[in-house]
Design a protein around this motif. Structure first.
Motif, mmCIF file in Angstrom:
data_model
loop_
_atom_site.group_PDB
_atom_site.id
_atom_site.type_symbol
_atom_site.label_atom_id
_atom_site.label_comp_id
_atom_site.label_asym_id
_atom_site.label_seq_id
_atom_site.Cartn_x
_atom_site.Cartn_y
_atom_site.Cartn_z
ATOM 1 N N TYR A 74 0.999 -1.150 0.031
ATOM 2 C CA TYR A 74 -0.277 0.131 -0.152
ATOM 3 C C TYR A 74 1.120 1.242 0.079
ATOM 4 O O TYR A 74 0.849 2.281 -0.700
ATOM 5 C CB TYR A 74 -0.925 0.114 1.216
ATOM 6 C CG TYR A 74 -2.024 1.089 1.243
ATOM 7 C CD1 TYR A 74 -3.355 1.161 0.081
ATOM 8 C CD2 TYR A 74 -1.942 2.218 2.246
ATOM 9 C CE1 TYR A 74 -3.616 2.281 0.751
ATOM 10 C CE2 TYR A 74 -2.629 3.449 2.203
ATOM 11 C CZ TYR A 74 -4.337 3.298 1.305
ATOM 12 O OH TYR A 74 -4.680 4.589 1.373
ATOM 13 N N TYR A 75 2.003 1.290 0.840
ATOM 14 C CA TYR A 75 2.919 2.136 0.856
ATOM 15 C C TYR A 75 3.534 2.682 -0.128
ATOM 16 O O TYR A 75 3.942 3.611 -0.741
ATOM 17 C CB TYR A 75 3.762 2.589 2.037
ATOM 18 C CG TYR A 75 3.021 2.537 2.940
ATOM 19 C CD1 TYR A 75 1.547 2.758 3.679
ATOM 20 C CD2 TYR A 75 4.019 1.264 4.074
ATOM 21 C CE1 TYR A 75 1.527 2.875 4.963
ATOM 22 C CE2 TYR A 75 3.010 2.164 5.330
ATOM 23 C CZ TYR A 75 1.626 2.486 6.133
ATOM 24 O OH TYR A 75 1.656 2.612 6.935
ATOM 25 N N GLU A 76 3.844 1.456 -1.008
ATOM 26 C CA GLU A 76 5.186 1.490 -2.104
ATOM 27 C C GLU A 76 3.625 2.478 -3.285
ATOM 28 O O GLU A 76 3.965 2.491 -4.112
ATOM 29 C CB GLU A 76 4.975 0.730 -2.480
ATOM 30 C CG GLU A 76 6.521 0.331 -3.383
ATOM 31 C CD GLU A 76 6.939 -0.777 -3.402
ATOM 32 O OE1 GLU A 76 7.383 -1.291 -4.809
ATOM 33 O OE2 GLU A 76 7.605 -1.088 -2.443
ATOM 34 N N LEU A 77 2.639 1.331 -3.457
ATOM 35 C CA LEU A 77 2.020 1.553 -4.979
ATOM 36 C C LEU A 77 0.941 1.931 -5.503
ATOM 37 O O LEU A 77 0.568 2.657 -6.169
ATOM 38 C CB LEU A 77 1.611 -0.395 -5.290
ATOM 39 C CG LEU A 77 0.697 -0.491 -6.920
ATOM 40 C CD1 LEU A 77 1.674 0.279 -7.787
ATOM 41 C CD2 LEU A 77 0.739 -1.435 -7.230
ATOM 42 N N ALA A 78 -0.019 2.498 -3.870
ATOM 43 C CA ALA A 78 -1.359 2.699 -3.597
ATOM 44 C C ALA A 78 -1.509 4.939 -4.559
ATOM 45 O O ALA A 78 -1.940 4.989 -4.814
ATOM 46 C CB ALA A 78 -1.748 2.810 -2.097
ATOM 47 N N PRO A 79 -0.467 4.910 -4.028
ATOM 48 C CA PRO A 79 -0.264 6.626 -4.608
ATOM 49 C C PRO A 79 0.116 6.696 -6.323
ATOM 50 O O PRO A 79 -0.472 7.962 -6.325
ATOM 51 C CB PRO A 79 1.431 7.336 -3.904
ATOM 52 C CG PRO A 79 1.295 5.853 -2.534
ATOM 53 C CD PRO A 79 1.249 5.047 -2.650
ATOM 54 N N ASN A 80 0.259 5.447 -6.182
ATOM 55 C CA ASN A 80 0.436 5.229 -8.120
ATOM 56 C C ASN A 80 -0.324 5.264 -8.296
ATOM 57 O O ASN A 80 -0.944 5.211 -10.162
ATOM 58 C CB ASN A 80 1.794 5.103 -8.380
ATOM 59 C CG ASN A 80 3.259 5.875 -8.148
ATOM 60 O OD1 ASN A 80 3.406 6.663 -7.914
ATOM 61 N ND2 ASN A 80 3.651 4.903 -6.772
ATOM 62 N N ARG A 81 -1.833 3.984 -8.593
ATOM 63 C CA ARG A 81 -2.841 3.889 -8.759
ATOM 64 C C ARG A 81 -3.804 3.827 -7.592
ATOM 65 O O ARG A 81 -4.874 2.717 -7.398
ATOM 66 C CB ARG A 81 -2.541 2.159 -8.446
ATOM 67 C CG ARG A 81 -1.321 1.477 -9.362
ATOM 68 C CD ARG A 81 -1.558 2.214 -10.783
ATOM 69 N NE ARG A 81 -2.873 1.969 -11.295
ATOM 70 C CZ ARG A 81 -3.581 0.672 -12.238
ATOM 71 N NH1 ARG A 81 -2.395 0.631 -12.346
ATOM 72 N NH2 ARG A 81 -4.381 0.575 -13.024
ATOM 73 N N PRO A 82 -4.247 4.887 -7.748
ATOM 74 C CA PRO A 82 -5.519 5.881 -7.373
ATOM 75 C C PRO A 82 -6.868 4.827 -7.061
ATOM 76 O O PRO A 82 -7.805 4.919 -6.989
ATOM 77 C CB PRO A 82 -5.868 7.354 -7.336
ATOM 78 C CG PRO A 82 -4.532 6.962 -8.680
ATOM 79 C CD PRO A 82 -3.743 6.498 -7.634
ATOM 80 N N ASP A 83 -6.806 4.702 -8.854
ATOM 81 C CA ASP A 83 -7.951 3.675 -9.161
ATOM 82 C C ASP A 83 -8.399 3.051 -8.700
ATOM 83 O O ASP A 83 -9.203 2.327 -8.438
ATOM 84 C CB ASP A 83 -7.784 3.809 -10.485
ATOM 85 C CG ASP A 83 -6.403 3.158 -11.290
ATOM 86 O OD1 ASP A 83 -5.503 3.556 -10.750
ATOM 87 O OD2 ASP A 83 -6.061 2.054 -12.152
ATOM 88 N N LEU A 84 -6.530 1.718 -8.491
ATOM 89 C CA LEU A 84 -7.357 0.938 -7.450
ATOM 90 C C LEU A 84 -7.720 0.661 -6.032
ATOM 91 O O LEU A 84 -8.598 -0.083 -5.579
ATOM 92 C CB LEU A 84 -5.793 0.255 -7.827
ATOM 93 C CG LEU A 84 -5.188 -0.348 -8.833
ATOM 94 C CD1 LEU A 84 -4.112 -1.743 -9.096
ATOM 95 C CD2 LEU A 84 -6.485 -1.465 -9.574
ATOM 96 N N VAL A 85 -7.273 1.919 -5.727
ATOM 97 C CA VAL A 85 -7.692 2.176 -3.899
ATOM 98 C C VAL A 85 -9.216 2.731 -3.891
ATOM 99 O O VAL A 85 -9.831 1.880 -2.807
ATOM 100 C CB VAL A 85 -6.623 3.298 -3.836
ATOM 101 C CG1 VAL A 85 -7.440 3.528 -1.853
ATOM 102 C CG2 VAL A 85 -5.217 3.096 -3.127
ATOM 103 N N LEU A 86 -9.489 2.953 -5.471
ATOM 104 C CA LEU A 86 -10.814 3.453 -5.106
ATOM 105 C C LEU A 86 -11.397 2.940 -5.019
ATOM 106 O O LEU A 86 -12.848 2.478 -4.334
ATOM 107 C CB LEU A 86 -11.143 4.357 -5.867
ATOM 108 C CG LEU A 86 -12.547 4.948 -5.912
ATOM 109 C CD1 LEU A 86 -13.102 6.115 -4.838
ATOM 110 C CD2 LEU A 86 -12.774 5.854 -7.228
ATOM 111 N N LYS A 87 -11.248 1.295 -6.245
ATOM 112 C CA LYS A 87 -12.190 0.288 -6.309
ATOM 113 C C LYS A 87 -12.094 -0.637 -5.373
ATOM 114 O O LYS A 87 -13.077 -1.180 -4.963
ATOM 115 C CB LYS A 87 -11.684 0.248 -7.747
ATOM 116 C CG LYS A 87 -11.918 0.648 -9.093
ATOM 117 C CD LYS A 87 -11.139 -0.030 -10.030
ATOM 118 C CE LYS A 87 -10.927 0.250 -11.496
ATOM 119 N NZ LYS A 87 -11.085 -0.312 -12.399
ATOM 120 N N ASP A 88 -10.844 -0.652 -4.804
ATOM 121 C CA ASP A 88 -10.795 -1.119 -2.916
ATOM 122 C C ASP A 88 -12.294 -1.025 -2.295
ATOM 123 O O ASP A 88 -12.787 -1.491 -1.133
ATOM 124 C CB ASP A 88 -9.930 -1.974 -2.835
ATOM 125 C CG ASP A 88 -9.013 -1.994 -3.049
ATOM 126 O OD1 ASP A 88 -8.781 -2.825 -4.475
ATOM 127 O OD2 ASP A 88 -8.016 -2.399 -2.210
#
Length: 387
Positions: free
Chosen positions: A351-365
């Protein structure tokens, strides 16, 4: 009389031309160099700007750290043309030949961008490398191609300088970093990345265009970001169709203080865009709130969901750490979701590594949690139910 008037006018014009013009500041000099330039389409990020003028790319970072009143301006020139272009060095904080072939970055959030641009092989050094979760970059580390540079707050500048990188991408909480000063004295440019200052999820992700400029991968970054933006906005639109807005609690206790996102933070923005009600959305600030247990219990005891309870990955772990957690309805109904269970092979949190670069995945989560019927076949990337 007419001749006399013309003579006075000529003398007046000559006098004006001889008046010494005030010297321009570094920022003004840079701006004058690019005033007729084409501005890249930066649609969400607020902290940087990219301008093009012929063979020159000017990268301006206006928010390198919180509440900064300092702007950094970097000139990027194709290496094949570097010897033929003359620039005023005083107008820029660094003049850098591109594309970069050897780079040092200092945050795990930088790693997914290098990989997305296909330039991870240019990475030669990194501090606290055990936090990196990406399989591609971990393979480079395991093969000895990425050197360990100590801790971020105390970089091993000797090792770094010996690597002879063409660029160091750093971040700082202020303008007082002795390690960066030492590196720059060795004629290695240090550029500041302020993606973590951005308020919006898409603003953070758009900093991939910042990195792309150093590798002449601007078109690829535009394409990648366009897909992320499209997916994010599409998911947000799907969530907005639901009338029910569940209430959300976040954070956990550390010693006697409960830390949770402020109302203007990117974490709070995710919850808002997932069409849920973050109970502290009216608080100010982009960082964290520090509250006592009683105030959190008073407001959040009946919350429908609990998102991001610190480092906890199980209900038993939470109960044994602090029995007070069991008083929340979300704990009782097993509606607690964590990102701390998705780790790399050396224990770093994805999460700390990828989430800032893939906000679309965080939002879908989050949408799949708050409105499961919206994305029935979706498999979460970060947020998982507590065990």
């Amino acid at each position: 009389m007419k001749k006399y008037s013309l003579l006075l006018l000529a003398l007046f014009s000559l006098t004006l031309s001889c008046i010494e013009k005030p010297k321009k500041t570094k920022k003004q000099q840079a701006e004058s160099n690019i005033q007729s330039s084409e501005i890249n389409t930066i649609t969400h990020a607020k902290g940087f700007q990219i301008r093009k003028e012929g063979d020159l790319t000017v990268l301006t970072v206006s928010s390198p750290w919180p509440e900064s009143n300092q702007t950094f301006t970097y000139a990027l020139i194709d290496k094949s043309k570097l010897a033929f272009i003359t620039l005023d060095a005083n107008a820029y904080d660094a003049i850098i030949g591109v594309p970069i072939e050897k780079i040092v970055v200092t945050s795990t959030t930088h790693i997914p961008i290098l990989e997305a641009l296909g330039v991870e092989n240019t990475l030669v050094g990194f501090p606290d490398s055990h936090y990196i979760s990406s399989k591609k970059t971990r393979a480079l580390i395991d093969n000895g191609l990425v050197k360990e540079l100590g801790k971020n707050e105390a970089l091993n500048t000797e090792v770094l300088i010996d690597l002879e990188p063409e660029l160091v991408v750093g971040f700082s909480i202020n303008n007082n970093n002795k390690a960066y000063e030492t590196i720059q004295k060795s004629r290695i440019p240090v550029v500041y990345n302020g993606d973590w200052i951005e308020h919006s999820p898409l603003g953070k992700a758009e900093w991939m265009k910042f990195f792309a400029a150093f590798f002449q991968k601007e078109h690829l970054a535009d394409s990648l970001f366009s897909v992320i933006e499209k997916e994010y906005l599409k998911a947000k639109d799907i969530a907005s169709a639901f009338k029910n807005k569940p209430t959300v609690l976040s954070g956990a206790m550390y010693k006697d203080i409960w830390y949770l996102p402020s109302g203007d933070s990117w974490a709070a923005k995710f919850i808002e865009d997932a069409n849920a009600q973050y109970l502290w959305n009216d608080s100010k600030g982009t960082g964290s709130l520090s509250l006592n247990f009683e105030s959190v219990l008073d407001k959040g005891q009946t919350a429908n969901f609990w998102i991001g309870p610190g480092q906890f990955i199980s209900y038993d772990q939470m109960r044994s750490t602090n029995d007070h957690y069991t008083r929340f309805d979300a704990f009782k109904t097993k509606k607690v979701y964590t990102y701390s269970s998705v780790k790399g092979e050396t224990g770093g949190l994805l999460y700390y590594e990828l989430a800032p670069n893939r906000p679309d995945l965080v939002l879908k989560d989050l949408i799949s949690i708050f409105h499961p019927e919206a994305l029935p076949d979706y498999k979460p990337s970060f947020f998982k139910p507590l065990q």
